[in-house]
Motif scaffolding. Sequence first.
Motif, PDB file in Angstrom:
ATOM      1  N   ALA A   1       0.768   2.146   0.251  1.00  0.00           N
ATOM      2  CA  ALA A   1       0.186   3.005   1.426  1.00  0.00           C
ATOM      3  C   ALA A   1       0.550   4.475   0.964  1.00  0.00           C
ATOM      4  N   ALA A   2      -0.571   5.413   1.114  1.00  0.00           N
ATOM      5  CA  ALA A   2      -0.294   6.767   0.634  1.00  0.00           C
ATOM      6  C   ALA A   2      -0.692   7.775   1.811  1.00  0.00           C
ATOM      7  N   GLY A   3       0.221   9.011   2.148  1.00  0.00           N
ATOM      8  CA  GLY A   3       0.216   9.772   3.257  1.00  0.00           C
ATOM      9  C   GLY A   3       0.957   8.977   4.171  1.00  0.00           C
TER      10      GLY A   3
ATOM     11  N   TRP B   1      -4.386  -3.655  -2.564  1.00  0.00           N
ATOM     12  CA  TRP B   1      -4.826  -2.935  -1.407  1.00  0.00           C
ATOM     13  C   TRP B   1      -4.374  -1.615  -1.309  1.00  0.00           C
ATOM     14  N   LEU B   2      -5.084  -0.536  -0.716  1.00  0.00           N
ATOM     15  CA  LEU B   2      -4.549   0.921  -0.604  1.00  0.00           C
ATOM     16  C   LEU B   2      -4.955   1.149   0.716  1.00  0.00           C
ATOM     17  N   VAL B   3      -4.091   1.897   1.474  1.00  0.00           N
ATOM     18  CA  VAL B   3      -3.939   2.346   2.896  1.00  0.00           C
ATOM     19  C   VAL B   3      -3.584   3.730   2.801  1.00  0.00           C
ATOM     20  N   THR B   4      -4.494   4.571   3.350  1.00  0.00           N
ATOM     21  CA  THR B   4      -4.224   5.984   3.184  1.00  0.00           C
ATOM     22  C   THR B   4      -4.691   6.347   4.665  1.00  0.00           C
TER      23      THR B   4
ATOM     24  N   GLU C   1      -7.790   4.789   6.515  1.00  0.00           N
ATOM     25  CA  GLU C   1      -8.708   3.939   5.537  1.00  0.00           C
ATOM     26  C   GLU C   1      -7.913   2.865   4.827  1.00  0.00           C
ATOM     27  N   VAL C   2      -8.692   1.647   4.723  1.00  0.00           N
ATOM     28  CA  VAL C   2      -8.211   0.573   4.148  1.00  0.00           C
ATOM     29  C   VAL C   2      -8.925   0.080   2.883  1.00  0.00           C
TER      30      VAL C   2
END
Length: 526
Positions: free
Chosen positions: A422-424, A468-471, A503-504
């Motif tokens: 998770a970023a941000g 997975w990346l969540v921003t 965003e995922v």
Amino acid sequence: MTQEDTSSRYPPSEVRFPHWAAVATLLALAATLRLYRLSAQSIWVDEMLTLSSSGITATLNPIDIFDNLHGPLHSLILFLWTQVAGESEFVLRLPSVFFSVLSLVVIYRLILRLFDARTALVALALLAISPLHVWYGQEARNYSLLLFFSALSFDSYLSLLSEPGRANFGKYVLFTFSALLCNMSAAFLVIVQDVFFFFSPRKLSFRDLLLVHVLLALLLLPWLKGMFERVEFHRLVRTEPYPESQFLRGETTFSPLAIPYTFYVFSVGYSLGPGLRELHESVGLAGISGHLRTVVPAAACFSLAFLLGVFSLRDRKRLLFLLLLWLAVPLVLVSLFAVKNFKPFNPRYALVALPAYIMIVVEGVRLRAPVVLRALLLAALLASMLVSLWNYYTVPAYWKDDFRGAAGVLNAEVTAGDVVFAAGTYEPLIYYRSERVPLLPLFPEVVRDRAALESYVLKQAAGSERVWLVTSRMWNVDPEGAVRGLFTRLFSVEKELRFEGVEVILFVREREASSGQGGVKRTLDT
């Protein structure tokens, strides 16, 4: 007795039954608007600050109350409330609804002291449907409680000026202390009150005023110690420029548009014209340029009402001075904090000035002029507020970041062996995610160091086939998109899902992406 003399002594106005019936109706409307769709929007980052300090997403120890410099009173109330009622979104926001409506009662009483009953009623009507007041009335934050106690502080201050005594003295100390424990921006009102003391007819002595401040300082002592240890007050007096590593959000968070934008927010909230996300993602006037047909008429109507209000109060100089002082002190200090890189500029930090702004606007509507013109101006103000309210309830672009939707996908689709970065902004995921969903935050210091970022991602993702990346809210942390670029270089995009403000993205290893359908990317907007 002249009107100026009347306002100087701050007596309660006499009102009749039909008037009180109208007041009750407006308060019922206010409660309805604040309860309507109370849990429709996701918990977002600002509310997570409250949840973490209220023992909901983190353990709360008694000493934590004294370490909380951002609203310990609200955190304590919310902690006690959730022990009884649970921790759903509706429950978490219900105290804000309660204190939001109560603040209208106190502000109405305060306006009765300074104006006539009809002016107070019109002001109550505007505040009842105020998009800004509704926004904070539906948010699990301390601002509704702040408006409630700051209004009580000002009301008791006026009583103390004209009738010093133990009862009024005790009320003022109690309410002001409580307001300061809601949010330290209540100190702006104490400054306003202190300055006004020297320009008002009063029976209160300067010695008693000093005694008030001594008592407040003693009551605040447990928090003042932590404040002076942790708050960077040296920024306010520093003259040399800061190195880039010490910027809060750039070299400064102040803009010449900050003050007019604050007045605009006081008028129609955050949901008429550019939304908060659009403003953050744009530069300069770019975020406003596409909304001029909406912004200009609304701003013109409220500006006209404000200027007419100032003109109408020209013969009541002491009252005009009080209201302008009430507006100016928070705005000037918040602007100074931003210029000195002490605190990012945000209209909510000047929220204690909202009642003064509404009083001046309503006085402009009440100015002696043809009835038709006054009715048209009031209708324009009400229409602007109602359109903004409609947008707030129904237009997703103005909603809070949808971490609930993002977490719903993770809870349903993350499987054993997956890794989730998770970023941000990521904190609301802590509230919504299942315990089986691993969460690895990419902290700003890691994001800024590209080599460290790549090393960390590769280490944590080793052995995982799906990443997975969540921003969310990346405009400060990673405006160049380095995080997304790194993940795209290291892995293949399997699926993207976009929620409001979040965003995922599901990435897979190259060998998995090259099999089957050749790793076709799917993008879904929710």
